[in-house]
Every structure is written in structure tokens, then in C-alpha cells.
Design an enzyme around this catalytic site. Structure first.
Site, PDB file in Angstrom:
ATOM      1  N   TYR A 180      14.005  32.664   0.069  1.00 57.46           N
ATOM      2  CA  TYR A 180      12.863  33.465   0.514  1.00 57.46           C
ATOM      3  C   TYR A 180      13.043  33.923   1.959  1.00 57.46           C
ATOM      4  CZ  TYR A 180      10.139  31.940  -3.563  1.00 57.46           C
ATOM      5  OH  TYR A 180       9.672  31.707  -4.831  1.00 57.46           O
ATOM      6  N   LYS A 220       0.850  -1.191   0.000  1.00 53.16           N
ATOM      7  CA  LYS A 220       0.000   0.000   0.000  1.00 53.16           C
ATOM      8  C   LYS A 220       0.886   1.243   0.000  1.00 53.16           C
ATOM      9  CE  LYS A 220      -0.357   0.049   5.055  1.00 53.16           C
ATOM     10  NZ  LYS A 220      -1.233   0.046   6.237  1.00 53.16           N
TER      11      LYS A 220
END
Length: 383
Positions: free
Chosen positions: A275, A36
Site C-alpha cells: 500500500y 493475566k
């Protein structure tokens, strides 16, 4: 390479891990490979055929879409078991293609029988029992109705298994809860057996239970994280080494995540990098621009914390991790060049970046980091 990074998956590491796990459980116990979450980030399409080459014949998935992906790449005879989501509209496909699936509520049981009747083919069921996880499964109070339904519709059903899932077998603080779950599971199984409802398999063990609770091995184990070379928790790891004189880790990690330096930049002392103002150069620096950011699964929480490997040395992430790029300090690395290999996860020379290190520096679990690796990062098989 047509992408900004790629993932290597080691065939020999997987074979090593499966051999070790089968040695722990013994030859009579079915090994189900849990794939999964895109095979825990390793890629269903790449991992499943590799697992088959390593002797795996049984796979556990979460949903019908994962089962469908598996059927397209698993050429050898294999058993597929859906443990979670299966829409009513997908039941006919699952039953027609002999996909096994969990049932954990009355509606699914009723719908499964209805579809099985309509196509004249038996539904292959695993009845999930609620033992204390309180997520999915039939509890003791609802079991009598389940028993009656199974008996009255037995010609349309094939009871492949009775199963449950433990609520935290990886931690000793959950020990009493897990032991209580084992007791409840036995009670419920006994009740079914008393009505001559006999499954092909009893199964409950995940990776952690395989190691911590040998009595849970039963007929089949559902192994996820450990086949990929990672321990379910530090506790499970410590417990194993406390019981064995040999201190070499028996598991080998399958995955290496790599990219290359996109660009190099000189940054004068006092300038901010990236940033905002989260990182200011304390000296003249050389910064490597790496073409991987949070959109590629490298968490923004590793800004100014994470490390990568370049030329066998650690380089620290400086500034905020961006959507598509991040910057690392390579001032200390001699002869660094554009296109040099960058290891985000894995080994280079004598150094390594472990999955656990991501968790130590951020709030990510190893499961979370791996399953967040995007589908479109290329996965390649290496020896």
C-alpha cells in the site's frame, strides 16, 4: 497447522526460569505464577498445566473470566487468586469455588460478606492496601472502617493476605517512591496487627521487586514477566549482572512465534511494494509474502523496520504491514522457497529475533507485544 502462524512454548525453559526464581526467593516464600493477559500471550490453557508440571501450585489472574478458564485446565490442586475485576454477580461463584480475591473498596467487602452469609461459606480475601500507586487499595484514612468491618464479620471471612503493588520497581528513578510505599505498607499492616487482624500471607513483590528489593519477598511473590524468560526492564537486567560474576543470562525465553512463506514475488527496480509509496525497490528484488499482519499481533509500526528469520538469515519487512500479510525482502537469501519456515519471534540457526527488538523498533513494551498476540493463534508445547 490450521492457522497462518503458531506459537511454540518450551517446557524446559519454564522449568529453568521457575527454578532460578525460587532460588532467588528461597524455599519459604510462596511462588505465585501471574497469568493475566492470557498468560502474557502464552495462553492460559496451555501455560497453566505446564506450570503445574514445573511445580507451581498458586496462580494470580486479573479477572473472574481468567479464573474460570484456569479452573477448566488445572487438574492438580491449586490456589487461584483474582487480583482485579470481579463483578458482584460473580462473587458467589468465586466464594463457592474457594477462589481467593482482592478487596480494595468498601462495596466489594460488604458484598463479599453478604454472599458468604447467604451460601454459608467463608470468603477468602486479600485486603489490598493503597501505598502510593494510587490505583486500587484502602488508604490509611479508610483503614479503621475496614478493621471494624473485618472484626464484626470475621466468621464469614478468611483473611488470606494483606498486599500492595509497587509503582515502578523496575526503574531506579522510582526508588524513593518504592521505599516510601514499603514504609506505608508496614504502617498499615502494623495497624491491622494491633487489632489482632492477622493474615495468612503478606505479599507485595512483582518480578522487578523480587530482583531489586529482596526485603519485599515476604510470604509470597507474584511473578509475571520473568517466569516467561524476560526481564522487567533493561535496568533490572543490568543490575543483576552488575552483582554477579556469571554473565550468562539465567532466564530462558519460552516463546517462539513461527509461520511459513505464503508466496514469492519478483519486483522490478523502481516499483513500489504494498500500500502507498512507503517503500520503492532500489533494485530488482525477490519478496516473500508472509501470512501475518497487524490483526495477528504484528504491529503496523514495524512497517519497513521489522525483521524475520528465514533459512537462518534476517529478512527486512518492506512496505506497510497489512491486516493479514506483510512482505519481506529475501533477495539475498539463496534457494528461498514457498513454505520455508519464518521465525517472527525466537531463534533460527545462530540468529534470533528478541522481544526486546520489537520494543527498540517501535513503541511497544515487551508486555504489550506478548499480550496482544491473539487468542486463536495455536500454542504448542515443545521440550
Amino acid at each position: 497447522m490450521f492457522n497462518s502462524s503458531f506459537i511454540e512454548i518450551s517446557r524446559s525453559a519454564l522449568q529453568n526460569n521457575i527454578d532460578f526464581l525460587k532460588q532467588v526467593t528461597g524455599p519459604q516464600v510462596q511462588f505465585s505464577s501471574v497469568i493475566k493477559g492470557n498468560a502474557y500471550g502464552h495462553g492460559i490453557e496451555q501455560f497453566a498445566p505446564l506450570a503445574q508440571e514445573c511445580g507451581v501450585t498458586h496462580f494470580s489472574v486479573f479477572s473472574a473470566d481468567e479464573a474460570l478458564r484456569l479452573t477448566s485446565v488445572a487438574p492438580a490442586p491449586t490456589t487461584i487468586m483474582i487480583m482485579g475485576y470481579l463483578d458482584n454477580e460473580e462473587l458467589e461463584w468465586a466464594i463457592q469455588n474457594e477462589i481467593e480475591f482482592f478487596v480494595f473498596e468498601p462495596e466489594r467487602l460488604i458484598q463479599a460478606v453478604a454472599v458468604a452469609k447467604s451460601i454459608n461459606k467463608r470468603a477468602r480475601l486479600h485486603v489490598e492496601l493503597e501505598t502510593g500507586m494510587n490505583r486500587t487499595g484502602f488508604d490509611l484514612n479508610s483503614l479503621q472502617n475496614v478493621i471494624s468491618f473485618l472484626i464484626s464479620n470475621k466468621e464469614h471471612l478468611e483473611l488470606k493476605g494483606l498486599c500492595t503493588h509497587y509503582a515502578g520497581a523496575e526503574s531506579v528513578q522510582n526508588h524513593d517512591r518504592v521505599m516510601a510505599q514499603q514504609q506505608r505498607f508496614k504502617q498499615q499492616v502494623d495497624k491491622l496487627l494491633q487489632h489482632n487482624i492477622i493474615p495468612r500471607q503478606l505479599h507485595s513483590a512483582c518480578s522487578a521487586a523480587v530482583m531489586a528489593y529482596p526485603e519485599t519477598h515476604m510470604d509470597m511473590v507474584r511473578v509475571g514477566i520473568m517466569q516467561y524468560g524476560l526481564w522487567p526492564s533493561p535496568e533490572t537486567h543490568s543490575q543483576y549482572f552488575g552483582q554477579h560474576k556469571e554473565k550468562t543470562d539465567p532466564l530462558r525465553r519460552l516463546i517462539n512465534w513461527k509461520t511459513r512463506i505464503m508466496s514469492l514475488k519478483s519486483v522490478p527496480q523502481g516499483e513500489y511494494i504494498g500500500y502507498g509509496t512507503s517503500y520503492q525497490a532500489s533494485r530488482d528484488m525477490t519478496v516473500a509474502i508472509i501470512p501475518v499482519g497487524y490483526s495477528w499481533g504484528y504491529s503496523r509500526s514495524l512497517s519497513n523496520l521489522g525483521h524475520v528469520l528465514i533459512r537462518g538469515q534476517r529478512a527486512t519487512v518492506v512496505g506497510n504491514v497489512n491486516m493479514n500479510v506483510m512482505m519481506v525482502d529475501v533477495t539475498h537469501i539463496a534457494d528461498v522457497q514457498k513454505e520455508d519456515e519464518v521465525v517472527l519471534l525466537g531463534k533460527q540457526g545462530n540468529e534470533s529475533i528478541t522481544v526486546a527488538s520489537f520494543g527498540e523498533l517501535s513503541t511497544q513494551l515487551n508486555y504489550e507485544l506478548l499480550t496482544r498476540l491473539p487468542l486463536n493463534i495455536p500454542r504448542v508445547i515443545i521440550e
